[in-house]
Scaffold this motif. Structure first.
Motif, PDB file in Angstrom:
ATOM      1  N   GLN A 193      -3.688 -32.327  -2.864  1.00 50.39           N
ATOM      2  CA  GLN A 193      -3.909 -33.417  -1.930  1.00 50.39           C
ATOM      3  C   GLN A 193      -3.331 -34.688  -2.527  1.00 50.39           C
ATOM      4  O   GLN A 193      -2.996 -34.756  -3.706  1.00 50.39           O
ATOM      5  CB  GLN A 193      -5.397 -33.610  -1.645  1.00 50.39           C
ATOM      6  N   GLY A 229      -8.081 -31.314   6.351  1.00 55.17           N
ATOM      7  CA  GLY A 229      -6.732 -31.563   5.873  1.00 55.17           C
ATOM      8  C   GLY A 229      -6.672 -32.433   4.632  1.00 55.17           C
ATOM      9  O   GLY A 229      -7.648 -33.054   4.219  1.00 55.17           O
ATOM     10  N   ASP A 230      -5.518 -32.445   4.028  1.00 56.12           N
ATOM     11  CA  ASP A 230      -5.205 -33.328   2.904  1.00 56.12           C
ATOM     12  C   ASP A 230      -5.537 -34.761   3.327  1.00 56.12           C
ATOM     13  O   ASP A 230      -5.092 -35.237   4.371  1.00 56.12           O
ATOM     14  CB  ASP A 230      -3.708 -33.190   2.614  1.00 56.12           C
ATOM     15  N   SER A 242       0.965 -24.547   5.809  1.00 58.93           N
ATOM     16  CA  SER A 242      -0.420 -24.994   5.646  1.00 58.93           C
ATOM     17  C   SER A 242      -1.387 -23.921   6.109  1.00 58.93           C
ATOM     18  O   SER A 242      -1.213 -23.325   7.175  1.00 58.93           O
ATOM     19  CB  SER A 242      -0.668 -26.270   6.450  1.00 58.93           C
ATOM     20  N   ASP A 299       2.301 -39.945  12.147  1.00 53.02           N
ATOM     21  CA  ASP A 299       1.895 -39.258  10.926  1.00 53.02           C
ATOM     22  C   ASP A 299       1.854 -40.257   9.769  1.00 53.02           C
ATOM     23  O   ASP A 299       2.430 -41.339   9.828  1.00 53.02           O
ATOM     24  CB  ASP A 299       2.873 -38.138  10.586  1.00 53.02           C
ATOM     25  N   SER A 300       1.201 -39.841   8.687  1.00 57.98           N
ATOM     26  CA  SER A 300       1.167 -40.645   7.475  1.00 57.98           C
ATOM     27  C   SER A 300       2.531 -40.630   6.798  1.00 57.98           C
ATOM     28  O   SER A 300       3.138 -39.571   6.617  1.00 57.98           O
ATOM     29  CB  SER A 300       0.116 -40.090   6.516  1.00 57.98           C
ATOM     30  N   GLU A 305      -5.430 -26.395   2.302  1.00 57.35           N
ATOM     31  CA  GLU A 305      -6.107 -27.627   2.707  1.00 57.35           C
ATOM     32  C   GLU A 305      -7.541 -27.328   3.113  1.00 57.35           C
ATOM     33  O   GLU A 305      -7.876 -26.211   3.490  1.00 57.35           O
ATOM     34  CB  GLU A 305      -5.385 -28.280   3.886  1.00 57.35           C
ATOM     35  N   PHE A 314       2.330 -38.389   3.774  1.00 55.26           N
ATOM     36  CA  PHE A 314       2.279 -36.958   4.036  1.00 55.26           C
ATOM     37  C   PHE A 314       3.639 -36.423   4.475  1.00 55.26           C
ATOM     38  O   PHE A 314       4.079 -35.365   4.016  1.00 55.26           O
ATOM     39  CB  PHE A 314       1.220 -36.642   5.085  1.00 55.26           C
ATOM     40  N   THR A 318       8.065 -34.953  11.254  1.00 49.25           N
ATOM     41  CA  THR A 318       6.615 -35.062  11.224  1.00 49.25           C
ATOM     42  C   THR A 318       5.975 -33.762  11.681  1.00 49.25           C
ATOM     43  O   THR A 318       6.634 -32.852  12.185  1.00 49.25           O
ATOM     44  CB  THR A 318       6.139 -36.204  12.126  1.00 49.25           C
ATOM     45  N   SER A 319       4.641 -33.690  11.541  1.00 51.16           N
ATOM     46  CA  SER A 319       3.922 -32.491  11.977  1.00 51.16           C
ATOM     47  C   SER A 319       3.974 -32.323  13.486  1.00 51.16           C
ATOM     48  O   SER A 319       3.759 -31.227  13.996  1.00 51.16           O
ATOM     49  CB  SER A 319       2.458 -32.558  11.523  1.00 51.16           C
ATOM     50  N   ARG A 352      -3.150 -37.335   4.821  1.00 54.12           N
ATOM     51  CA  ARG A 352      -2.763 -37.354   6.237  1.00 54.12           C
ATOM     52  C   ARG A 352      -3.291 -38.599   6.936  1.00 54.12           C
ATOM     53  O   ARG A 352      -2.718 -39.032   7.945  1.00 54.12           O
ATOM     54  CB  ARG A 352      -3.308 -36.113   6.949  1.00 54.12           C
ATOM     55  N   ASN A 382       5.604 -33.458   2.106  1.00 55.15           N
ATOM     56  CA  ASN A 382       5.201 -32.131   2.557  1.00 55.15           C
ATOM     57  C   ASN A 382       6.203 -31.464   3.477  1.00 55.15           C
ATOM     58  O   ASN A 382       5.852 -30.539   4.215  1.00 55.15           O
ATOM     59  CB  ASN A 382       3.828 -32.221   3.230  1.00 55.15           C
TER      60      ASN A 382
END
Length: 374
Positions: A15, A41-42, A67, A54-55, A37, A58, A334-335, A45, A62
Motif C-alpha cells: 500500500q 483497497g490500498d 488486483s 483517480d489518485s 488489497e 495510485f 486510470t482504473s 487510492r 500501479n
C-alpha cells in the motif's frame, strides 16, 4: 512488448508508495504483479482525485498490476495467498514490522516451501529497541533522519516536496530484487531482503553526518544556496525570474565575472579569490552579484551565461516543467479507463513493456481465485 522480467511472478501485499514503487518498476520490466488489497483497497487510492477521478499516486504506481481483495485474517484467503506464494518468484510486503510473520508469512516459512522465493520487507525503521511502534510515513522519516533539519531556508525547515524517503526505499528494494533474481540464477535460492525508509535516508545523509561528527558541524539551511560552494544559488533578474548559477572552479569564476556580468573588479577582489574565500565572504559576494543581476532581464542573463559556458538553470514551477523540452511523457491509464499524461520512466534506451491500466479494487479477483484454486 516483451520485457526482461517476462515470466516472473510478483505477489505484492502493499500500500501507499514505497512498496508500490518497487513493484511498479518490476511490472514495467514485464513481471506479472498481483497486488493484494484490503476490501477497501490500498489507502493511496484515496489520496486525491487529480488523475481524472483517480489518485495521482495510485495511477502512477500501479500501472499494469492485477488486483485481488483478500482478508488474510480469514483462513480461506490466507490459504489462497499461500498457494500464490508457492508459485511466486518475489514477495514484497510493507505491512507493519512483524505483521507478516504473525500471519504465518515469514520468509523462513515461505522459503521452506518455495526455496526460490525472494521475500522483501519494507518498513520505516525495522524492529528493535527504540523504534518498535514508531509510525513511518514519509515526512516523519524526513524529520527523524535529520533531512528536514538541513532542508529549507535559514528561518524555517522544509519538507522535500516529494515523498523522497518512500521513493528511495522503493528504488533500493527494486535494485535488491534484481540482484536476488540474478543470484537465484546461479544458486537456485531466493533471498530475504529488508529495506527501511530510515536506512535509506540515513545513507543519503552521509555527508552531513560525517561533517557533524568529524568536521565543523552539519551544513546550515541555505534555501536555494549551496552550503559549501559560492556562488552556487538562485539570483533574481530585473523581471523577477530566478536563475540558479553554479560556479565549480576558478576558470568559471573568471568567465562569470569578466564575460557574463562585466564585473572585472570582483575577479580581482582578494575576498573572492578561491571558493573558500568566497564562502567566507558570502554576504558581500551575494550583494554584489545580486545588484548586477537585478539589472538584467532573465532572457538576456541566460544568454550571457550560455555564451560564457556557465552552468545555470531556471527555477521552474511545476507548470513550467510541463512545457520543458527535456520532459518525456507516457500515458497512464486510470482504473476507470481514462488516460492522463505523466512523466516517462526515469531510464532511456530501455523502453520496457507497455502495461495495462491501474486496476480497480479486486478487478482480477475472480480470475486469480480460479487460477490458484486448491
Amino acid at each position: 512488448m516483451s520485457g526482461a522480467l517476462d515470466g516472473i511472478l510478483v505477489i505484492a501485499l502493499e500500500q501507499a508508495v514505497a512498496a508500490p514503487y518497487c513493484t511498479a518498476e518490476l511490472a514495467a520490466a514485464g513481471a506479472r504483479v498481483i497486488k493484494i488489497e484490503r476490501a477497501e483497497g490500498d489507502f493511496a487510492r484515496g489520496y486525491d482525485r487529480a488523475a481524472k477521478g483517480d489518485s495521482s499516486y495510485f495511477v502512477w504506481l500501479n500501472q499494469g498490476k492485477e488486483s485481488i481483495a483478500l482478508d488474510i485474517k480469514q483462513e480461506g484467503d490466507l490459504a489462497l495467498l499461500n498457494r500464490m506464494l508457492d508459485r511466486a518468484d518475489v514477495f514484497v510486503q510493507n505491512l507493519a514490522p512483524g505483521a507478516a510473520d504473525r500471519a504465518g508469512l515469514s520468509p523462513e516459512a515461505l522459503q521452506a516451501r518455495n526455496p526460490g522465493l525472494t521475500c522483501v520487507s519494507i518498513s520505516g525503521y525495522g524492529s528493535g529497541p527504540g523504534v518498535d511502534g514508531l509510525k513511518a510515513y514519509d515526512l516523519l522519516v524526513q524529520a527523524e533522519s535529520g533531512l528536514s533539519a538541513i532542508t529549507g531556508g535559514p528561518q524555517e525547515m522544509g519538507r522535500v516536496g516529494v515523498s523522497i524517503c518512500d521513493i528511495g526505499a522503493g528504488m533500493t528494494a527494486h535494485a535488491q530484487v534484481l540482484e536476488a533474481l540474478i543470484a537465484r540464477g546461479r544458486t537456485g535460492k531466493g533471498r530475504t531482503i529488508e529495506v527501511t525508509l530510515f536506512d535509506v535516508a540515513a545513507n543519503w545523509m552521509a555527508v552531513p553526518l560525517i561533517h557533524t561528527e568529524y568536521g565543523s558541524g552539519a551544513p546550515t539551511r541555505q534555501g536555494l544556496r549551496h552550503p559549501s560552494i559560492a556562488p552556487y544559488g538562485a539570483y533574481q533578474s530585473s523581471d523577477g525570474a530566478l536563475t540558479l548559477i553554479s560556479i565549480q572552479n576558478e576558470r568559471e569564476w573568471l568567465r562569470l565575472t569578466q564575460e557574463a556580468l562585466d564585473l572585472p573588479e570582483l575577479a580581482s577582489d582578494p575576498r573572492f579569490k578561491g571558493n573558500a574565500a568566497r564562502v567566507e565572504n558570502r554576504d558581500a559576494l551575494e550583494a554584489a552579484l545580486s545588484a548586477r543581476i537585478g539589472q538584467i532581464k532573465a532572457e538576456e542573463l541566460r544568454a550571457r551565461l550560455a555564451a560564457a559556458s556557465i552552468a545555470y538553470g531556471a527555477v521552474n514551477t511545476p507548470e513550467d516543467v510541463t512545457r520543458h523540452p527535456a520532459l518525456r511523457r507516457r500515458d497512464l491509464t486510470t482504473s476507470g479507463g481514462a488516460v492522463v499524461s505523466g512523466p516517462a520512466r526515469a531510464v532511456r534506451g530501455v523502453e520496457g513493456t507497455r502495461p495495462g491500466p491501474a486496476p480497480a479494487i479486486d478487478a482480477q479477483g475472480a480470475a486469480i481465485r480460479k487460477e490458484f484454486a486448491a
